[in-house]
Design a protein around this motif. Sequence first.
Motif, PDB file in Angstrom:
ATOM      1  N   ILE A   1       0.856  -1.176   0.000  1.00  0.00           N
ATOM      2  CA  ILE A   1       0.000   0.000   0.000  1.00  0.00           C
ATOM      3  C   ILE A   1       0.895   1.230   0.000  1.00  0.00           C
ATOM      4  CG2 ILE A   1      -1.716   1.311   1.297  1.00  0.00           C
ATOM      5  CD1 ILE A   1      -2.695  -1.335   2.465  1.00  0.00           C
ATOM      6  N   GLY A   2       0.489   2.230  -0.725  1.00  0.00           N
ATOM      7  CA  GLY A   2       1.256   3.463  -0.741  1.00  0.00           C
ATOM      8  C   GLY A   2       0.509   4.545  -1.505  1.00  0.00           C
ATOM      9  N   HIS A   3       1.085   5.701  -1.518  1.00  0.00           N
ATOM     10  CA  HIS A   3       0.542   6.774  -2.341  1.00  0.00           C
ATOM     11  C   HIS A   3       1.707   7.446  -3.053  1.00  0.00           C
ATOM     12  CE1 HIS A   3       1.518   9.129   1.312  1.00  0.00           C
ATOM     13  NE2 HIS A   3       1.677  10.121   0.479  1.00  0.00           N
ATOM     14  N   PHE A   4       1.382   8.180  -4.083  1.00  0.00           N
ATOM     15  CA  PHE A   4       2.395   8.752  -4.945  1.00  0.00           C
ATOM     16  C   PHE A   4       2.205  10.262  -5.016  1.00  0.00           C
ATOM     17  CE2 PHE A   4       1.304   4.498  -6.138  1.00  0.00           C
ATOM     18  CZ  PHE A   4       2.537   3.873  -6.197  1.00  0.00           C
ATOM     19  N   VAL A   5       3.292  10.980  -4.880  1.00  0.00           N
ATOM     20  CA  VAL A   5       3.261  12.439  -4.960  1.00  0.00           C
ATOM     21  C   VAL A   5       4.276  12.852  -6.015  1.00  0.00           C
ATOM     22  CG1 VAL A   5       3.607  14.592  -3.702  1.00  0.00           C
ATOM     23  CG2 VAL A   5       2.644  12.607  -2.520  1.00  0.00           C
ATOM     24  N   PHE A   6       3.805  13.544  -7.036  1.00  0.00           N
ATOM     25  CA  PHE A   6       4.671  14.026  -8.091  1.00  0.00           C
ATOM     26  C   PHE A   6       4.668  15.550  -8.074  1.00  0.00           C
ATOM     27  CE2 PHE A   6       3.037   9.941  -9.704  1.00  0.00           C
ATOM     28  CZ  PHE A   6       4.239   9.281  -9.909  1.00  0.00           C
ATOM     29  N   PRO A   7       5.831  16.171  -8.089  1.00  0.00           N
ATOM     30  CA  PRO A   7       5.872  17.639  -8.160  1.00  0.00           C
ATOM     31  C   PRO A   7       5.228  18.133  -9.463  1.00  0.00           C
ATOM     32  CG  PRO A   7       8.037  16.749  -7.602  1.00  0.00           C
ATOM     33  CD  PRO A   7       7.159  15.586  -8.004  1.00  0.00           C
ATOM     34  N   LYS A   8       4.554  19.256  -9.373  1.00  0.00           N
ATOM     35  CA  LYS A   8       3.870  19.798 -10.540  1.00  0.00           C
ATOM     36  C   LYS A   8       4.834  20.043 -11.692  1.00  0.00           C
ATOM     37  CE  LYS A   8       0.702  23.448 -11.922  1.00  0.00           C
ATOM     38  NZ  LYS A   8      -0.045  24.634 -11.468  1.00  0.00           N
ATOM     39  N   HIS A   9       6.038  20.524 -11.405  1.00  0.00           N
ATOM     40  CA  HIS A   9       6.982  20.819 -12.487  1.00  0.00           C
ATOM     41  C   HIS A   9       7.382  19.537 -13.235  1.00  0.00           C
ATOM     42  CE1 HIS A   9      10.088  19.681  -9.500  1.00  0.00           C
ATOM     43  NE2 HIS A   9      10.844  19.441 -10.551  1.00  0.00           N
ATOM     44  N   VAL A  10       7.420  18.401 -12.545  1.00  0.00           N
ATOM     45  CA  VAL A  10       7.738  17.132 -13.208  1.00  0.00           C
ATOM     46  C   VAL A  10       6.589  16.725 -14.123  1.00  0.00           C
ATOM     47  CG1 VAL A  10       8.169  14.667 -12.829  1.00  0.00           C
ATOM     48  CG2 VAL A  10       9.290  16.372 -11.383  1.00  0.00           C
ATOM     49  N   LEU A  11       5.356  16.883 -13.658  1.00  0.00           N
ATOM     50  CA  LEU A  11       4.197  16.538 -14.479  1.00  0.00           C
ATOM     51  C   LEU A  11       4.106  17.439 -15.706  1.00  0.00           C
ATOM     52  CD1 LEU A  11       1.573  15.851 -11.675  1.00  0.00           C
ATOM     53  CD2 LEU A  11       3.000  14.195 -12.907  1.00  0.00           C
TER      54      LEU A  11
END
Length: 55
Positions: free
Chosen positions: A5-15
């Motif tokens: 189980i986990g969650h993912f956080v991507f910086p906006k600049h990477v997206l």
Amino acid sequence: MRTYIGHFVFPKHVLLQRDIISDQGKGGKRAIRVYPPWDKPTSKQALNTQQWQLE
């Protein structure tokens, strides 16, 4: 079978850099695949996606 189980956080600049979200109405996608560290994808495209996501 082990459950992870986990969650993912991507910086906006990477997206933005990966053209996943739109910038001023241009670009962007409707969905992305997320490959957690414990997943072992086999296709080259999936491996490349997992690599940048792990960063």
